[in-house]
Structures are given as structure tokens and as C-alpha cells.
Write an enzyme that holds these catalytic residues in place. Structure first.
Site, PDB file in Angstrom:
ATOM      1  N   GLY A   1     -29.738  11.332  22.465  1.00  0.00           N
ATOM      2  CA  GLY A   1     -30.442  12.595  22.427  1.00  0.00           C
ATOM      3  C   GLY A   1     -31.391  12.705  23.604  1.00  0.00           C
ATOM      4  O   GLY A   1     -30.990  12.622  24.761  1.00  0.00           O
TER       5      GLY A   1
ATOM      6  N   TYR B   1     -33.756  10.542  24.250  1.00  0.00           N
ATOM      7  CA  TYR B   1     -34.292   9.227  24.586  1.00  0.00           C
ATOM      8  C   TYR B   1     -33.364   8.484  25.539  1.00  0.00           C
ATOM      9  O   TYR B   1     -32.143   8.604  25.466  1.00  0.00           O
ATOM     10  CB  TYR B   1     -34.510   8.383  23.321  1.00  0.00           C
ATOM     11  CG  TYR B   1     -35.474   9.019  22.349  1.00  0.00           C
ATOM     12  CD1 TYR B   1     -36.835   9.022  22.608  1.00  0.00           C
ATOM     13  CD2 TYR B   1     -35.019   9.627  21.181  1.00  0.00           C
ATOM     14  CE1 TYR B   1     -37.727   9.609  21.729  1.00  0.00           C
ATOM     15  CE2 TYR B   1     -35.896  10.218  20.293  1.00  0.00           C
ATOM     16  CZ  TYR B   1     -37.251  10.206  20.569  1.00  0.00           C
ATOM     17  OH  TYR B   1     -38.129  10.796  19.697  1.00  0.00           O
TER      18      TYR B   1
ATOM     19  N   TRP C   1     -32.725   4.496  27.322  1.00  0.00           N
ATOM     20  CA  TRP C   1     -33.022   3.071  27.171  1.00  0.00           C
ATOM     21  C   TRP C   1     -32.704   2.364  28.488  1.00  0.00           C
ATOM     22  O   TRP C   1     -31.600   2.475  29.009  1.00  0.00           O
ATOM     23  CB  TRP C   1     -32.173   2.460  26.050  1.00  0.00           C
ATOM     24  CG  TRP C   1     -32.469   3.020  24.695  1.00  0.00           C
ATOM     25  CD1 TRP C   1     -32.196   4.267  24.229  1.00  0.00           C
ATOM     26  CD2 TRP C   1     -33.117   2.336  23.619  1.00  0.00           C
ATOM     27  NE1 TRP C   1     -32.616   4.408  22.939  1.00  0.00           N
ATOM     28  CE2 TRP C   1     -33.177   3.254  22.528  1.00  0.00           C
ATOM     29  CE3 TRP C   1     -33.619   1.046  23.454  1.00  0.00           C
ATOM     30  CZ2 TRP C   1     -33.745   2.908  21.302  1.00  0.00           C
ATOM     31  CZ3 TRP C   1     -34.183   0.709  22.236  1.00  0.00           C
ATOM     32  CH2 TRP C   1     -34.246   1.628  21.172  1.00  0.00           C
TER      33      TRP C   1
ATOM     34  N   ASP D   1     -31.214   4.810   8.393  1.00  0.00           N
ATOM     35  CA  ASP D   1     -30.296   5.323   9.429  1.00  0.00           C
ATOM     36  C   ASP D   1     -29.418   4.192   9.974  1.00  0.00           C
ATOM     37  O   ASP D   1     -29.343   3.981  11.178  1.00  0.00           O
ATOM     38  CB  ASP D   1     -31.090   5.979  10.556  1.00  0.00           C
ATOM     39  CG  ASP D   1     -30.253   6.997  11.339  1.00  0.00           C
ATOM     40  OD1 ASP D   1     -29.191   7.408  10.832  1.00  0.00           O
ATOM     41  OD2 ASP D   1     -30.662   7.363  12.450  1.00  0.00           O
TER      42      ASP D   1
END
Length: 304
Positions: A61, A63, A65, A150
Site C-alpha cells: 500500500g 508503506y 520496506w 491479520d
């Protein structure tokens, strides 16, 4: 002047993002070093080579990394440890231990030999057992159980040795002391959500058991659940019941089973049965994660 303005913006962001929380952590630790330290913007820029795309290994989304800091500090080997943060940016930055081999979201368990030939890894020798241990740890290792909410492939990362690490705890919730459940808004990932949770908003450890069962099904079939449900096999509304009608041979791509002996097929069938039990509509019918680990060990020993 530009430098002073930048410093003021960082100071404001630091206050807004939780410096008070860090101060409380220091107080709670009675002066001992807190387990999470704060990075500056400059330190993170150096660590990522100014957020060079070559360090980017996963997008989720909004974000991103980056591989930058190598550390091994997890209290559990299969939980990705949060070790540092940066509160000087408008959106706070979290720093975790290294997950050099990225996320499972873009691939199923495929590895390469030294000669470059690809092959499938056995599902039980890798993600399923390790993630079961991580979930069980959350449920049992603390005074109040933690429910992840989740569990899915996208929230499992791999370190440089392909050890599976559960991460992304933004939806996690504590069950209050002396209570059997907690109520909260329904959130998580469609098809991995416990039906009882979506209708009642009740959260128990069995919410994670359901998600783990869906996680197992994806590992077994090498298909994402929403692709599996597009077939004529299943009705979305009765998925939990429909899955019980099929054997492992009917659900798994035949190419995966080529050359496998009868004992392996029986093992995979047992894993399928375990996944089916985990996604029972009635939470009381589902096993605990401790029982899931025991069953996975029993299934592994079956072919040893």
C-alpha cells in the site's frame, strides 16, 4: 534559515509522533536502556543510501520496506523484531531486524538450486510450522493474549536463512485480563477473516486460528484464496463447508505432486484436514494454536 525551518519541522514531528511515549518507556524501565532506540533522519538516510531503490524489497500500500540495518534481537525467532524508530518525519519510520529475503506476498515457496533450477520446498518444513509457533507465542507467552488479526502471506517475511518471521502488528489487540474476548471494529483481510468475528465483532485467539487455516490452504494449493474461489469448486458463502469435499489431489496443482510418494501425499492430506478444522465456522470447533503445533509435529514425524 532553511536549516532552522527544517529543524523546527522535525522537532514538531518528533513531539507529534510520540516523544512522550518514549519518555514514559524510559520511566517504566527505571533508568535502564529501553529496548527501542530512536534514529535520526540522517542515520536512516545513510543506512539506506538516501532510500536508494536498490534497498527497497517490499511495498505494501503506502508503506515501503528497505533493507538497511542488520540485527538479530527478536525475543522469538519467528517474530520480526521492532528495534528502532524515527519520529522526526511526518510519517514515523519503524526499523526492524533484517528480513533480507523479503515477503511471501509475491511468491509461493519456490527456491533455487546452485545451478539455478527452481523447485518447491516442503510446506511443513518451512512457513507453516514457524508461523504457527509465532502465533502461539503471541497467544500464550504474555499475561494477556495478543491476537494478531491479520495472518497472511503478505505479513510473513524471510530472513537471509529463509526463516519465516511474522510481522505487521498494527491491527493486534490484547484480550483484557480475566476476559475471554474483546470487542472491536472489524478489520483485517477479506477471506482471512473469521465469519464469527465479522458478525459479532468478538475477538478471541480463534480469530487467528481461522486466518492461519486460510494461510495453510494457500501454501498447500499454491493459489491465492481469491483465485481459488473464482473456480467452480467453491461458493464464497459456504467456502468452509465446500473445502471439506475435496482431497489434496483435487486441490493441488498436479505438477507439484509429480514424483511424490504416497507418504508425502498422505502428509499433505493431513495438513489439508488440519486447515479445514482451523476454518470451522464455529470458533469452539477450532483447535488452539498449541494444538495446531502438536498436530503439525505429528504430521511431520509421519514421513520421517
Amino acid at each position: 534559515m532553511a536549516g532552522k525551518k527544517r529543524d523546527k519541522e522535525r522537532e514538531r514531528a518528533f513531539l507529534d509522533n510520540g516523544s512522550k511515549l518514549l519518555e514514559k518507556l524510559i520511566t517504566y524501565c527505571n533508568g535502564r536502556p529501553i529496548p527501542i532506540r530512536s534514529y535520526s533522519c540522517e542515520e536512516l538516510e545513510r543506512a539506506t543510501n538516501n532510500y536508494n531503490p536498490s534497498h527497497l524489497f517490499h511495498r505494501d500500500g503506502k508503506y515501503e520496506w528497505y533493507n538497511a540495518v542488520s540485527a538479530k534481537m527478536s525475543t522469538h525467532n519467528n517474530v520480526l523484531k521492532l528495534i528502532e524508530c524515527c519520529l522526526e518525519t511526518q510519517i514515523p519510520i519503524s526499523v526492524y531486524e533484517s528480513a533480507a529475503n523479503g515477503s511471501l506476498s509475491g511468491t509461493f515457496n519456490v527456491t533455487s538450486d546452485h545451478d539455478g533450477a527452481q523447485h518447491q520446498r516442503e510446506p511443513l518444513s518451512w512457513q507453516s510450522r514457524e508461523i504457527a509457533h509465532a502465533i502461539s507465542y503471541l497467544h500464550t507467552a504474555f499475561s494477556r493474549p495478543i491476537v494478531h488479526r491479520d495472518i497472511k502471506r503478505g505479513n510473513v517475511f524471510l530472513d537471509q536463512h529463509d526463516v519465516a518471521k511474522l510481522t505487521k502488528f498494527s491491527l493486534s489487540i490484547l484480550i483484557p485480563e480475566c476476559e475471554t474476548h474483546v470487542e472491536d471494529d472489524v478489520c483485517g483481510t477479506a477471506l482471512f477473516l473469521c465469519p464469527n468475528y465479522t458478525t459479532t465483532s468478538y475477538i478471541t485467539e480463534k480469530v487467528d486460528v481461522y486466518s492461519f487455516g486460510s494461510f495453510l490452504l494457500e501454501l498447500l494449493t499454491r493459489q491465492k484464496l481469491h483465485y481459488l474461489l473464482r473456480t467452480d469448486y467453491f461458493d464464497v458463502e459456504d467456502f468452509e463447508d465446500d473445502i471439506k469435499k475435496f482431497t489434496i489431489n483435487e486441490l493441488v496443482d498436479p505438477a507439484i505432486l509429480v514424483g511424490e510418494g504416497g507418504s508425502v501425499l498422505q502428509q499433505l492430506q493431513c495438513v489439508l484436514q488440519l486447515a479445514v478444522i482451523c476454518i470451522e465456522k464455529d470458533p469452539e470447533m477450532r483447535p488452539t494454536m498449541v494444538d495446531v503445533i502438536k498436530e503439525l509435529r505429528k504430521i511431520e514425524r509421519f514421513i520421517l
